[in-house]
Design a protein around this motif. Sequence first.
Motif, PDB file in Angstrom:
ATOM      1  N   GLY A  38       0.794  -1.226   0.000  1.00 33.37           N
ATOM      2  CA  GLY A  38       0.000   0.000   0.000  1.00 33.37           C
ATOM      3  C   GLY A  38       0.825   1.274   0.000  1.00 33.37           C
ATOM      4  N   ASP A  39       2.114   1.173   0.187  1.00 35.58           N
ATOM      5  CA  ASP A  39       2.996   2.338   0.174  1.00 35.58           C
ATOM      6  C   ASP A  39       3.524   2.661  -1.221  1.00 35.58           C
ATOM      7  OD1 ASP A  39       4.674   1.954   3.430  1.00 35.58           O
ATOM      8  OD2 ASP A  39       2.671   2.664   2.855  1.00 35.58           O
ATOM      9  N   ASN A  82      -2.506   4.907  -8.236  1.00 38.12           N
ATOM     10  CA  ASN A  82      -1.834   5.451  -7.057  1.00 38.12           C
ATOM     11  C   ASN A  82      -1.992   4.506  -5.871  1.00 38.12           C
ATOM     12  OD1 ASN A  82      -4.491   5.923  -6.346  1.00 38.12           O
ATOM     13  ND2 ASN A  82      -4.108   7.969  -5.546  1.00 38.12           N
ATOM     14  N   ARG A  83      -1.426   4.894  -4.744  1.00 35.70           N
ATOM     15  CA  ARG A  83      -1.346   3.992  -3.597  1.00 35.70           C
ATOM     16  C   ARG A  83      -2.707   3.537  -3.091  1.00 35.70           C
ATOM     17  NH1 ARG A  83       3.055   7.550  -0.125  1.00 35.70           N
ATOM     18  NH2 ARG A  83       4.719   7.481  -1.687  1.00 35.70           N
ATOM     19  N   SER A  84      -3.642   4.450  -3.070  1.00 31.18           N
ATOM     20  CA  SER A  84      -4.964   4.113  -2.530  1.00 31.18           C
ATOM     21  C   SER A  84      -5.861   3.438  -3.556  1.00 31.18           C
ATOM     22  CB  SER A  84      -5.650   5.365  -2.017  1.00 31.18           C
ATOM     23  OG  SER A  84      -5.972   6.224  -3.095  1.00 31.18           O
ATOM     24  N   GLY A  85      -5.503   3.581  -4.821  1.00 31.94           N
ATOM     25  CA  GLY A  85      -6.354   3.056  -5.882  1.00 31.94           C
ATOM     26  C   GLY A  85      -7.376   4.068  -6.369  1.00 31.94           C
ATOM     27  N   GLY A  86      -7.308   5.267  -5.839  1.00 30.36           N
ATOM     28  CA  GLY A  86      -8.298   6.261  -6.197  1.00 30.36           C
ATOM     29  C   GLY A  86      -8.033   6.999  -7.499  1.00 30.36           C
ATOM     30  N   ASP A  93      -5.857  -4.420  -4.745  1.00 32.11           N
ATOM     31  CA  ASP A  93      -6.404  -4.835  -3.461  1.00 32.11           C
ATOM     32  C   ASP A  93      -5.250  -4.769  -2.469  1.00 32.11           C
ATOM     33  OD1 ASP A  93      -7.306  -6.178  -1.188  1.00 32.11           O
ATOM     34  OD2 ASP A  93      -8.488  -7.596  -2.336  1.00 32.11           O
ATOM     35  N   ASN A  94      -5.176  -3.682  -1.725  1.00 28.67           N
ATOM     36  CA  ASN A  94      -4.039  -3.493  -0.824  1.00 28.67           C
ATOM     37  C   ASN A  94      -4.034  -4.519   0.314  1.00 28.67           C
ATOM     38  OD1 ASN A  94      -3.044  -1.410  -2.348  1.00 28.67           O
ATOM     39  ND2 ASN A  94      -3.810   0.221  -1.009  1.00 28.67           N
ATOM     40  N   TRP A 104       4.356   8.497  -6.620  1.00 27.37           N
ATOM     41  CA  TRP A 104       3.330   8.449  -7.660  1.00 27.37           C
ATOM     42  C   TRP A 104       3.914   9.030  -8.955  1.00 27.37           C
ATOM     43  CZ3 TRP A 104      -0.270   6.529 -10.244  1.00 27.37           C
ATOM     44  CH2 TRP A 104      -1.138   7.255 -11.054  1.00 27.37           C
TER      45      TRP A 104
END
Length: 122
Positions: A30-31, A52-56, A73-74, A102
Motif C-alpha cells: 500500500g505504500d 496510485n497507492r490508494s487506488g483512487g 487490493d491493498n 506516484w
Amino acid sequence: QVQVVESGGGLVQAGGSLRLSCTASGLIFGDYAMGWFRQAPGKEREGVACINRSGGVAIYADSVRGRFTISRDNAKGTLFLQMNSLRPEDTAMYYCAAAALWTTDQYKYNYWGQGTQVTVSS
C-alpha cells in the motif's frame, strides 16, 4: 528482498478478455504506486496503466483507455489489469512495477517483475 510476480497471461482471440494479476512481496504494498507496462517485439516498452497507492487515481494510455481497467487490493497485496476487447496489437510481454512515488514515468519505477506474455490472435 522485493519480489514482483505477474500471472494471467496467455493466448486469446481478438475481442476476448484476460485478467492479469501481480503480487509484490518484501515491501509494504500500500505504500507503492503500481503500474502495468508492455513491450512488443521490436518496440520500446510503453506504459499501459498506473494506479496510485490508494487506488483512487488511475491513468491509462490512449490505446487502452475504455478497454483495460487497472485496480488493486491493498489488503491482499495484489494488482490487477482487466483487459477486454483485446486486439492483435495488444500482443506483448506485460510487466508489473512498483514505484515509491506516484508517477507514470516507467524510469522512476523501482521494482519490476519478469513479465507475463499476452498474445492476441486475429
